[in-house]
Design a protein around this motif. Structure first.
Motif, PDB file in Angstrom:
ATOM      1  N   THR A   1       0.839  -1.196   0.000  1.00 53.12           N
ATOM      2  CA  THR A   1       0.000   0.000   0.000  1.00 53.12           C
ATOM      3  C   THR A   1       0.885   1.261   0.000  1.00 53.12           C
ATOM      4  O   THR A   1       1.788   1.388   0.835  1.00 53.12           O
ATOM      5  CB  THR A   1      -0.914   0.026   1.239  1.00 53.12           C
ATOM      6  N   ILE A   2       0.592   2.143  -0.949  1.00 58.15           N
ATOM      7  CA  ILE A   2       1.319   3.408  -1.006  1.00 58.15           C
ATOM      8  C   ILE A   2       0.323   4.560  -1.089  1.00 58.15           C
ATOM      9  O   ILE A   2      -0.775   4.407  -1.626  1.00 58.15           O
ATOM     10  CB  ILE A   2       2.280   3.470  -2.219  1.00 58.15           C
ATOM     11  N   ASP A   3       0.728   5.681  -0.534  1.00 64.63           N
ATOM     12  CA  ASP A   3      -0.092   6.896  -0.618  1.00 64.63           C
ATOM     13  C   ASP A   3       0.195   7.554  -1.967  1.00 64.63           C
ATOM     14  O   ASP A   3       1.265   8.137  -2.156  1.00 64.63           O
ATOM     15  CB  ASP A   3       0.258   7.832   0.539  1.00 64.63           C
TER      16      ASP A   3
ATOM     17  N   LYS B   1      -1.090  10.154  -3.565  1.00 65.56           N
ATOM     18  CA  LYS B   1      -0.968  11.612  -3.590  1.00 65.56           C
ATOM     19  C   LYS B   1       0.391  12.064  -3.058  1.00 65.56           C
ATOM     20  O   LYS B   1       1.088  12.877  -3.671  1.00 65.56           O
ATOM     21  CB  LYS B   1      -2.096  12.231  -2.767  1.00 65.56           C
ATOM     22  N   SER B   2       0.787  11.507  -1.913  1.00 66.06           N
ATOM     23  CA  SER B   2       2.072  11.889  -1.308  1.00 66.06           C
ATOM     24  C   SER B   2       3.245  11.462  -2.191  1.00 66.06           C
ATOM     25  O   SER B   2       4.239  12.194  -2.299  1.00 66.06           O
ATOM     26  CB  SER B   2       2.212  11.248   0.072  1.00 66.06           C
ATOM     27  N   SER B   3       3.106  10.294  -2.809  1.00 73.84           N
ATOM     28  CA  SER B   3       4.184   9.784  -3.668  1.00 73.84           C
ATOM     29  C   SER B   3       4.397  10.697  -4.866  1.00 73.84           C
ATOM     30  O   SER B   3       5.531  11.039  -5.218  1.00 73.84           O
ATOM     31  CB  SER B   3       3.849   8.362  -4.142  1.00 73.84           C
TER      32      SER B   3
ATOM     33  N   GLU C   1      -8.437   9.364  -7.441  1.00 75.80           N
ATOM     34  CA  GLU C   1      -7.613   8.667  -6.448  1.00 75.80           C
ATOM     35  C   GLU C   1      -7.892   7.168  -6.417  1.00 75.80           C
ATOM     36  O   GLU C   1      -7.002   6.368  -6.120  1.00 75.80           O
ATOM     37  CB  GLU C   1      -7.897   9.275  -5.056  1.00 75.80           C
TER      38      GLU C   1
ATOM     39  N   LYS D   1      -2.888   4.118  -9.893  1.00 78.08           N
ATOM     40  CA  LYS D   1      -1.992   3.335  -9.033  1.00 78.08           C
ATOM     41  C   LYS D   1      -0.869   2.708  -9.851  1.00 78.08           C
ATOM     42  O   LYS D   1       0.305   2.758  -9.461  1.00 78.08           O
ATOM     43  CB  LYS D   1      -2.785   2.251  -8.306  1.00 78.08           C
TER      44      LYS D   1
END
Length: 362
Positions: free
Chosen positions: A50-52, A54-56, A324, A330
């Protein structure tokens, strides 16, 4: 057949030499970086990490925005230095071109008049009109020792059988007038820069100079002048023409030709200087002036473009266009993380090699 085989072998070794001179360390590093990008994508995509998103994307945009700005500044600084270097090369090329123009002016004066050459029928009469008026010395000479076949190869073959053709004298005269005029033109167009002694600011065409270097043009003229002292009757030139030639010789090299006498020995010397120095040096300068981005600048440009595309443009589009929850967002983010990590890895481990190229001049 033997000539063709030799040419194939020569080209093979030339390609092999170029391959050997590739920077294999950077090629290997590029391959490793590509593998790292693939491994990171596989790890993120198929192991349900799992990765964020938006932050990435924000992190990629922030880091690459700064990095691309630094890289762009460095790249254009190198381009600016390259332009300065090319300006110096251009000024030097103008100087060498002027020397060659003065040499051509001398040849024009030597081939202008009747009763100056030993046999006018084998020189002016043979090449200024009729069947052989468009035969060029480069084509004539190159076809004599290689597989090169110009369009008028049959006419060149006929020239050897022509009764008026005298091997040494006709060869020398053709060599001189081919430097004076454009022999391939259907209409004789005299080059205006060959009149008087005014200075010029232009430079010669690379193809013209490289052709002269390829066949040792001026060196062949020197060889003909060295073998027989009866081809040109210098004493039959007017005093004005002699002084004109001597003035040009002194302009080419004031130390060597100061108070020189107009004879074959002097002409041999200036021809050899042209062959061994002026033509070859100008050829090197023109090659540099015609070269686009150097290999090193091309590498910096490639890294910059990849950073702008995968570190700025695509993250920016992905950040604002896709929702999102979209699976595609993704996948694209995972690809961008892998690619940007690979670019960073490549730059860090190639930094020493890049700096070495920057400070090593030999």
């Amino acid at each position: 057949m033997r000539k063709k085989k030799a040419e194939i072998i020569r080209r093979f070794y030339l390609i092999l030499y170029k391959i050997k001179n590739w920077d294999w360390n950077l090629i290997l590093l590029g391959f490793i970086s590509l593998q790292i990008a693939i491994l990171i994508f596989v790890r993120l995509h198929f192991y349900n990490i799992t990765i964020d998103l938006k932050s990435s994307l924000e992190l990629i945009l922030t880091f690459n925005g700064l990095f691309s700005a630094i890289l762009m500044s460095y790249f254009f600084n190198r381009i600016s230095r390259t332009l300065d270097s090319k300006k110096e090369d251009y000024e030097e090329a103008v100087m060498f071109s002027q020397k060659i123009t003065d040499f051509r002016r001398i040849l024009k004066k030597l081939t202008d008049f009747y009763n100056v050459w030993q046999n006018d029928e084998s020189t002016k009469g043979l090449f200024l009109s009729g069947k052989y008026k468009n035969v060029d010395y480069f084509d004539f000479k190159l076809s004599s020792y290689s597989d090169y076949e110009p369009k008028d190869i049959n006419i060149i073959h006929d020239l050897y059988k022509e009764p008026r053709y005298l091997d040494g004298q006709s060869d020398l005269y053709l060599g001189m007038i081919s430097l004076v005029d454009n022999r391939k033109s259907q209409y004789r167009e005299y080059d205006s820069i060959l009149y008087k002694t005014h200075q010029t600011k232009g430079i010669y065409n690379l193809k013209f100079i490289s052709n002269c270097v390829e066949i040792d043009y001026a060196g062949r003229l020197a060889s003909r002048l060295r073998t027989d002292y009866e081809y040109i009757r210098y004493n039959n030139l007017s005093t004005e023409s002699k002084n004109y030639i001597l003035e040009l010789l002194e302009r080419i090299d004031s130390k060597k030709f100061q108070n020189a006498e107009l004879n074959n020995a002097t002409m041999v010397e200036v021809c050899e200087d042209m062959n061994e120095h002026y033509f070859k040096e100008l050829n090197k300068l023109l090659l540099r002036l015609n070269m686009g981005l150097s290999t090193f600048n091309l590498l910096i440009y490639l890294i910059l473009i990849l950073c702008l595309i995968f570190g700025v443009l695509l993250p920016f589009l992905t950040y604002f266009i896709f929702d999102e929850t979209t699976v595609l967002k993704k996948v694209i983010t995972e690809i961008l993380i892998g690619v940007n990590f690979a670019l960073l890895f490549f730059f860090i481990f190639s930094l020493y090699s890049l700096v070495k190229k920057e400070i090593t001049w030999t």
